[in-house]
Design a protein around this motif. Structure first.
Motif, PDB file in Angstrom:
ATOM      1  N   LYS A   1      39.168  32.776  22.703  1.00 18.48           N
ATOM      2  CA  LYS A   1      39.404  33.569  23.916  1.00 18.48           C
ATOM      3  C   LYS A   1      39.533  32.654  25.130  1.00 18.48           C
ATOM      4  N   LEU A   2      38.677  31.623  25.158  1.00 20.37           N
ATOM      5  CA  LEU A   2      38.743  30.655  26.255  1.00 20.37           C
ATOM      6  C   LEU A   2      40.114  29.955  26.229  1.00 20.37           C
ATOM      7  N   ASP A   3      40.565  29.607  25.044  1.00 17.12           N
ATOM      8  CA  ASP A   3      41.863  28.938  24.866  1.00 17.12           C
ATOM      9  C   ASP A   3      42.984  29.796  25.461  1.00 17.12           C
ATOM     10  N   LYS A   4      42.932  31.069  25.181  1.00 16.78           N
ATOM     11  CA  LYS A   4      43.966  31.995  25.653  1.00 16.78           C
ATOM     12  C   LYS A   4      44.001  32.040  27.186  1.00 16.78           C
ATOM     13  N   LEU A   5      42.815  32.162  27.797  1.00 11.55           N
ATOM     14  CA  LEU A   5      42.740  32.216  29.267  1.00 11.55           C
ATOM     15  C   LEU A   5      43.203  30.890  29.876  1.00 11.55           C
ATOM     16  N   ALA A   6      42.827  29.790  29.204  1.00 14.17           N
ATOM     17  CA  ALA A   6      43.173  28.456  29.723  1.00 14.17           C
ATOM     18  C   ALA A   6      44.688  28.282  29.839  1.00 14.17           C
TER      19      ALA A   6
ATOM     20  N   GLN B   1      31.292  35.760  42.687  1.00  8.78           N
ATOM     21  CA  GLN B   1      32.351  36.214  43.607  1.00  8.78           C
ATOM     22  C   GLN B   1      33.701  35.614  43.210  1.00  8.78           C
ATOM     23  N   ASP B   2      34.669  36.439  42.892  1.00  9.45           N
ATOM     24  CA  ASP B   2      36.052  36.000  42.641  1.00  9.45           C
ATOM     25  C   ASP B   2      36.156  34.668  41.901  1.00  9.45           C
ATOM     26  N   MET B   3      35.474  34.584  40.794  1.00 10.97           N
ATOM     27  CA  MET B   3      35.503  33.330  40.043  1.00 10.97           C
ATOM     28  C   MET B   3      36.899  33.139  39.433  1.00 10.97           C
ATOM     29  N   PRO B   4      37.524  31.960  39.660  1.00 13.24           N
ATOM     30  CA  PRO B   4      38.856  31.719  39.079  1.00 13.24           C
ATOM     31  C   PRO B   4      38.739  31.348  37.593  1.00 13.24           C
ATOM     32  N   VAL B   5      38.465  32.362  36.769  1.00  9.26           N
ATOM     33  CA  VAL B   5      38.129  32.137  35.360  1.00  9.26           C
ATOM     34  C   VAL B   5      39.209  31.330  34.627  1.00  9.26           C
ATOM     35  N   LYS B   6      40.461  31.680  34.851  1.00 12.14           N
ATOM     36  CA  LYS B   6      41.542  30.999  34.123  1.00 12.14           C
ATOM     37  C   LYS B   6      41.623  29.520  34.484  1.00 12.14           C
ATOM     38  N   ASP B   7      41.416  29.217  35.778  1.00 12.93           N
ATOM     39  CA  ASP B   7      41.459  27.814  36.212  1.00 12.93           C
ATOM     40  C   ASP B   7      40.270  27.027  35.648  1.00 12.93           C
TER      41      ASP B   7
END
Ligand code: KG4
Ligand code: ZN
Length: 345
Positions: free
Chosen positions: A200-205, A244-250
């Motif tokens: 899942k992390l790979d996909k977001l990355a 707060q608004d964490m840029p998860v994908k980045d």
């Protein structure tokens, strides 16, 4: 390649060659799998029963539950593999099973099933090392032959292995703390992704900016690795956003960039030092898009690169049967036991 093995029961010699069918059984962690492979390279049947759904609830694998699930599934996957292959038990030349490293209660289920079949059909039993099996996944449908450098990245291991021949493998580097898959799963949990977080992390990355955050690359000598500092750095980064608004994908992309470039650097050094021209990727994390991309880019520098197709990267039994053919030809005793860990350095 011709090998002669003795059966378990009557000690009758059995020749194993390119036409032999080997049944492999895998039950070291959370997959119950059975496969039938011809000559170590041609998959005739491949059946996997995954327990991921069951363990998802707990956020990780619970050994007791896993062992019970293996017991439920083992006969089903064996029957299904024979059916898929259109063969009978007596057509199999040898029965192989993972004997370690892994969860002991789980390993016992697969090993005892394979030993029982070997006794019933009077054929050899071959105990297989799970790590060798991950490497052997690269023999499936290819012409790969040693020598090669292997990067083994799984939930439990991160190793660079110098494979000089089928019988000469040397671990030249490994992690001193977390395995890559473990780091992926832990970081995934930090950012709130469900188990197993790696894929899942790979996909977001893939949708983030890999240069958004500069994360620390551990300075470990030789071919060894360390990922615990990186994990702590991600934790600090996550906390700095205070929900707060964490840029998860980045964050995912920056973590993935740091891990994959570290792995690439060490693999490249190993290739240069040994002069080997072939590199193979293995283990569950070999399914990772960025690690695959970086290692495959070595083709542009004149190296031959191998990586199993996705379904042979994560735990499966075809790799077990293949390893029984190429690597694990020393175990063939009814008294062989399972083991939980390897400590070969
Ligand atoms: O080899 P494997 O199936 O089981 C072990 O023997 O450990 O590897 C499982 C590990 C898990 O940690 C999982 O999160 C990770 O491989 N994994 C990935 C990906 N697919 C599986 N990690 C990162 N990116 C992926 N695409
Ligand atoms: Zn594995």
């Amino acid at each position: 390649m011709n090998k002669v093995k003795n059966t378990l029961f009557s000690n009758k010699p059995v020749t194993i060659d390119e036409n032999s069918l080997i049944m492999g059984i895998e039950s070291s962690c959370d997959e119950t799998a059975c496969a039938i492979v011809k000559g170590g390279r041609e998959v005739i049947a491949n059946v996997v029963a995954s327990q991921i759904k069951i363990h998802e609830e707990y956020g990780g694998v619970i050994p007791e539950i896993a062992a019970r699930e293996h017991l439920e599934a083992i006969n089903v996957v064996i029957d299904e593999a024979l059916k898929q292959a259109g063969v009978k038990g007596e057509d199999i030349s040898a029965f192989a099973a993972t004997v370690g490293p892994g969860l002991v209660g789980c390993l016992l289920v697969g090993m005892n099933a394979a030993k029982t079949l070997a006794l019933v059909y009077d054929k050899p039993f071959i105990g297989v090392n799970h790590l060798n099996a991950h490497l052997a996944a690269n023999f499936i449908d290819t012409e790969l032959r040693p020598p090669f450098i292997a990067l083994l990245v799984s939930g439990g291991h991160t190793q660079i292995i110098k494979v000089s021949s089928y019988s000469d493998m040397e671990i030249i580097g490994e992690t001193i703390d977390d395995a890559v898959g473990e780091a992926y799963d832990k970081v995934a949990r930090l950012i709130g992704l469900p188990y197993p977080g790696g894929p899942k992390l790979d996909k977001l990355a893939q949708e983030g900016n890999p240069h958004a955050f500069k994360l620390p690359e551990a300075k470990v000598g030789g071919y060894d690795f360390s990922f615990s500092g990186l994990k702590t750095a991600v934790l600090r980064l996550v906390k700095s956003f205070d929900g707060q608004d964490m840029p998860v994908k980045d964050i995912c992309a920056s973590f993935q960039e740091c891990v994959s470039s570290t792995l690439l650097k060490k693999v490249k050094n190993a290739l240069i030092e040994t002069g080997y021209k072939q590199v193979v990727l293995a283990g569950g994390v070999a399914a990772n898009s960025e690690i695959r991309k970086k290692i495959f880019n070595l083709q542009n520098e004149g190296y031959e690169v191998y990586a199993p197709i996705m379904k042979y990267c994560t735990d499966n039994a075809s790799m077990v049967a293949s390893s029984a053919f190429f690597f694990d030809n020393t175990f063939d005793d009814i008294n062989i036991e399972v083991f939980s860990r390897v400590s070969n350095r």
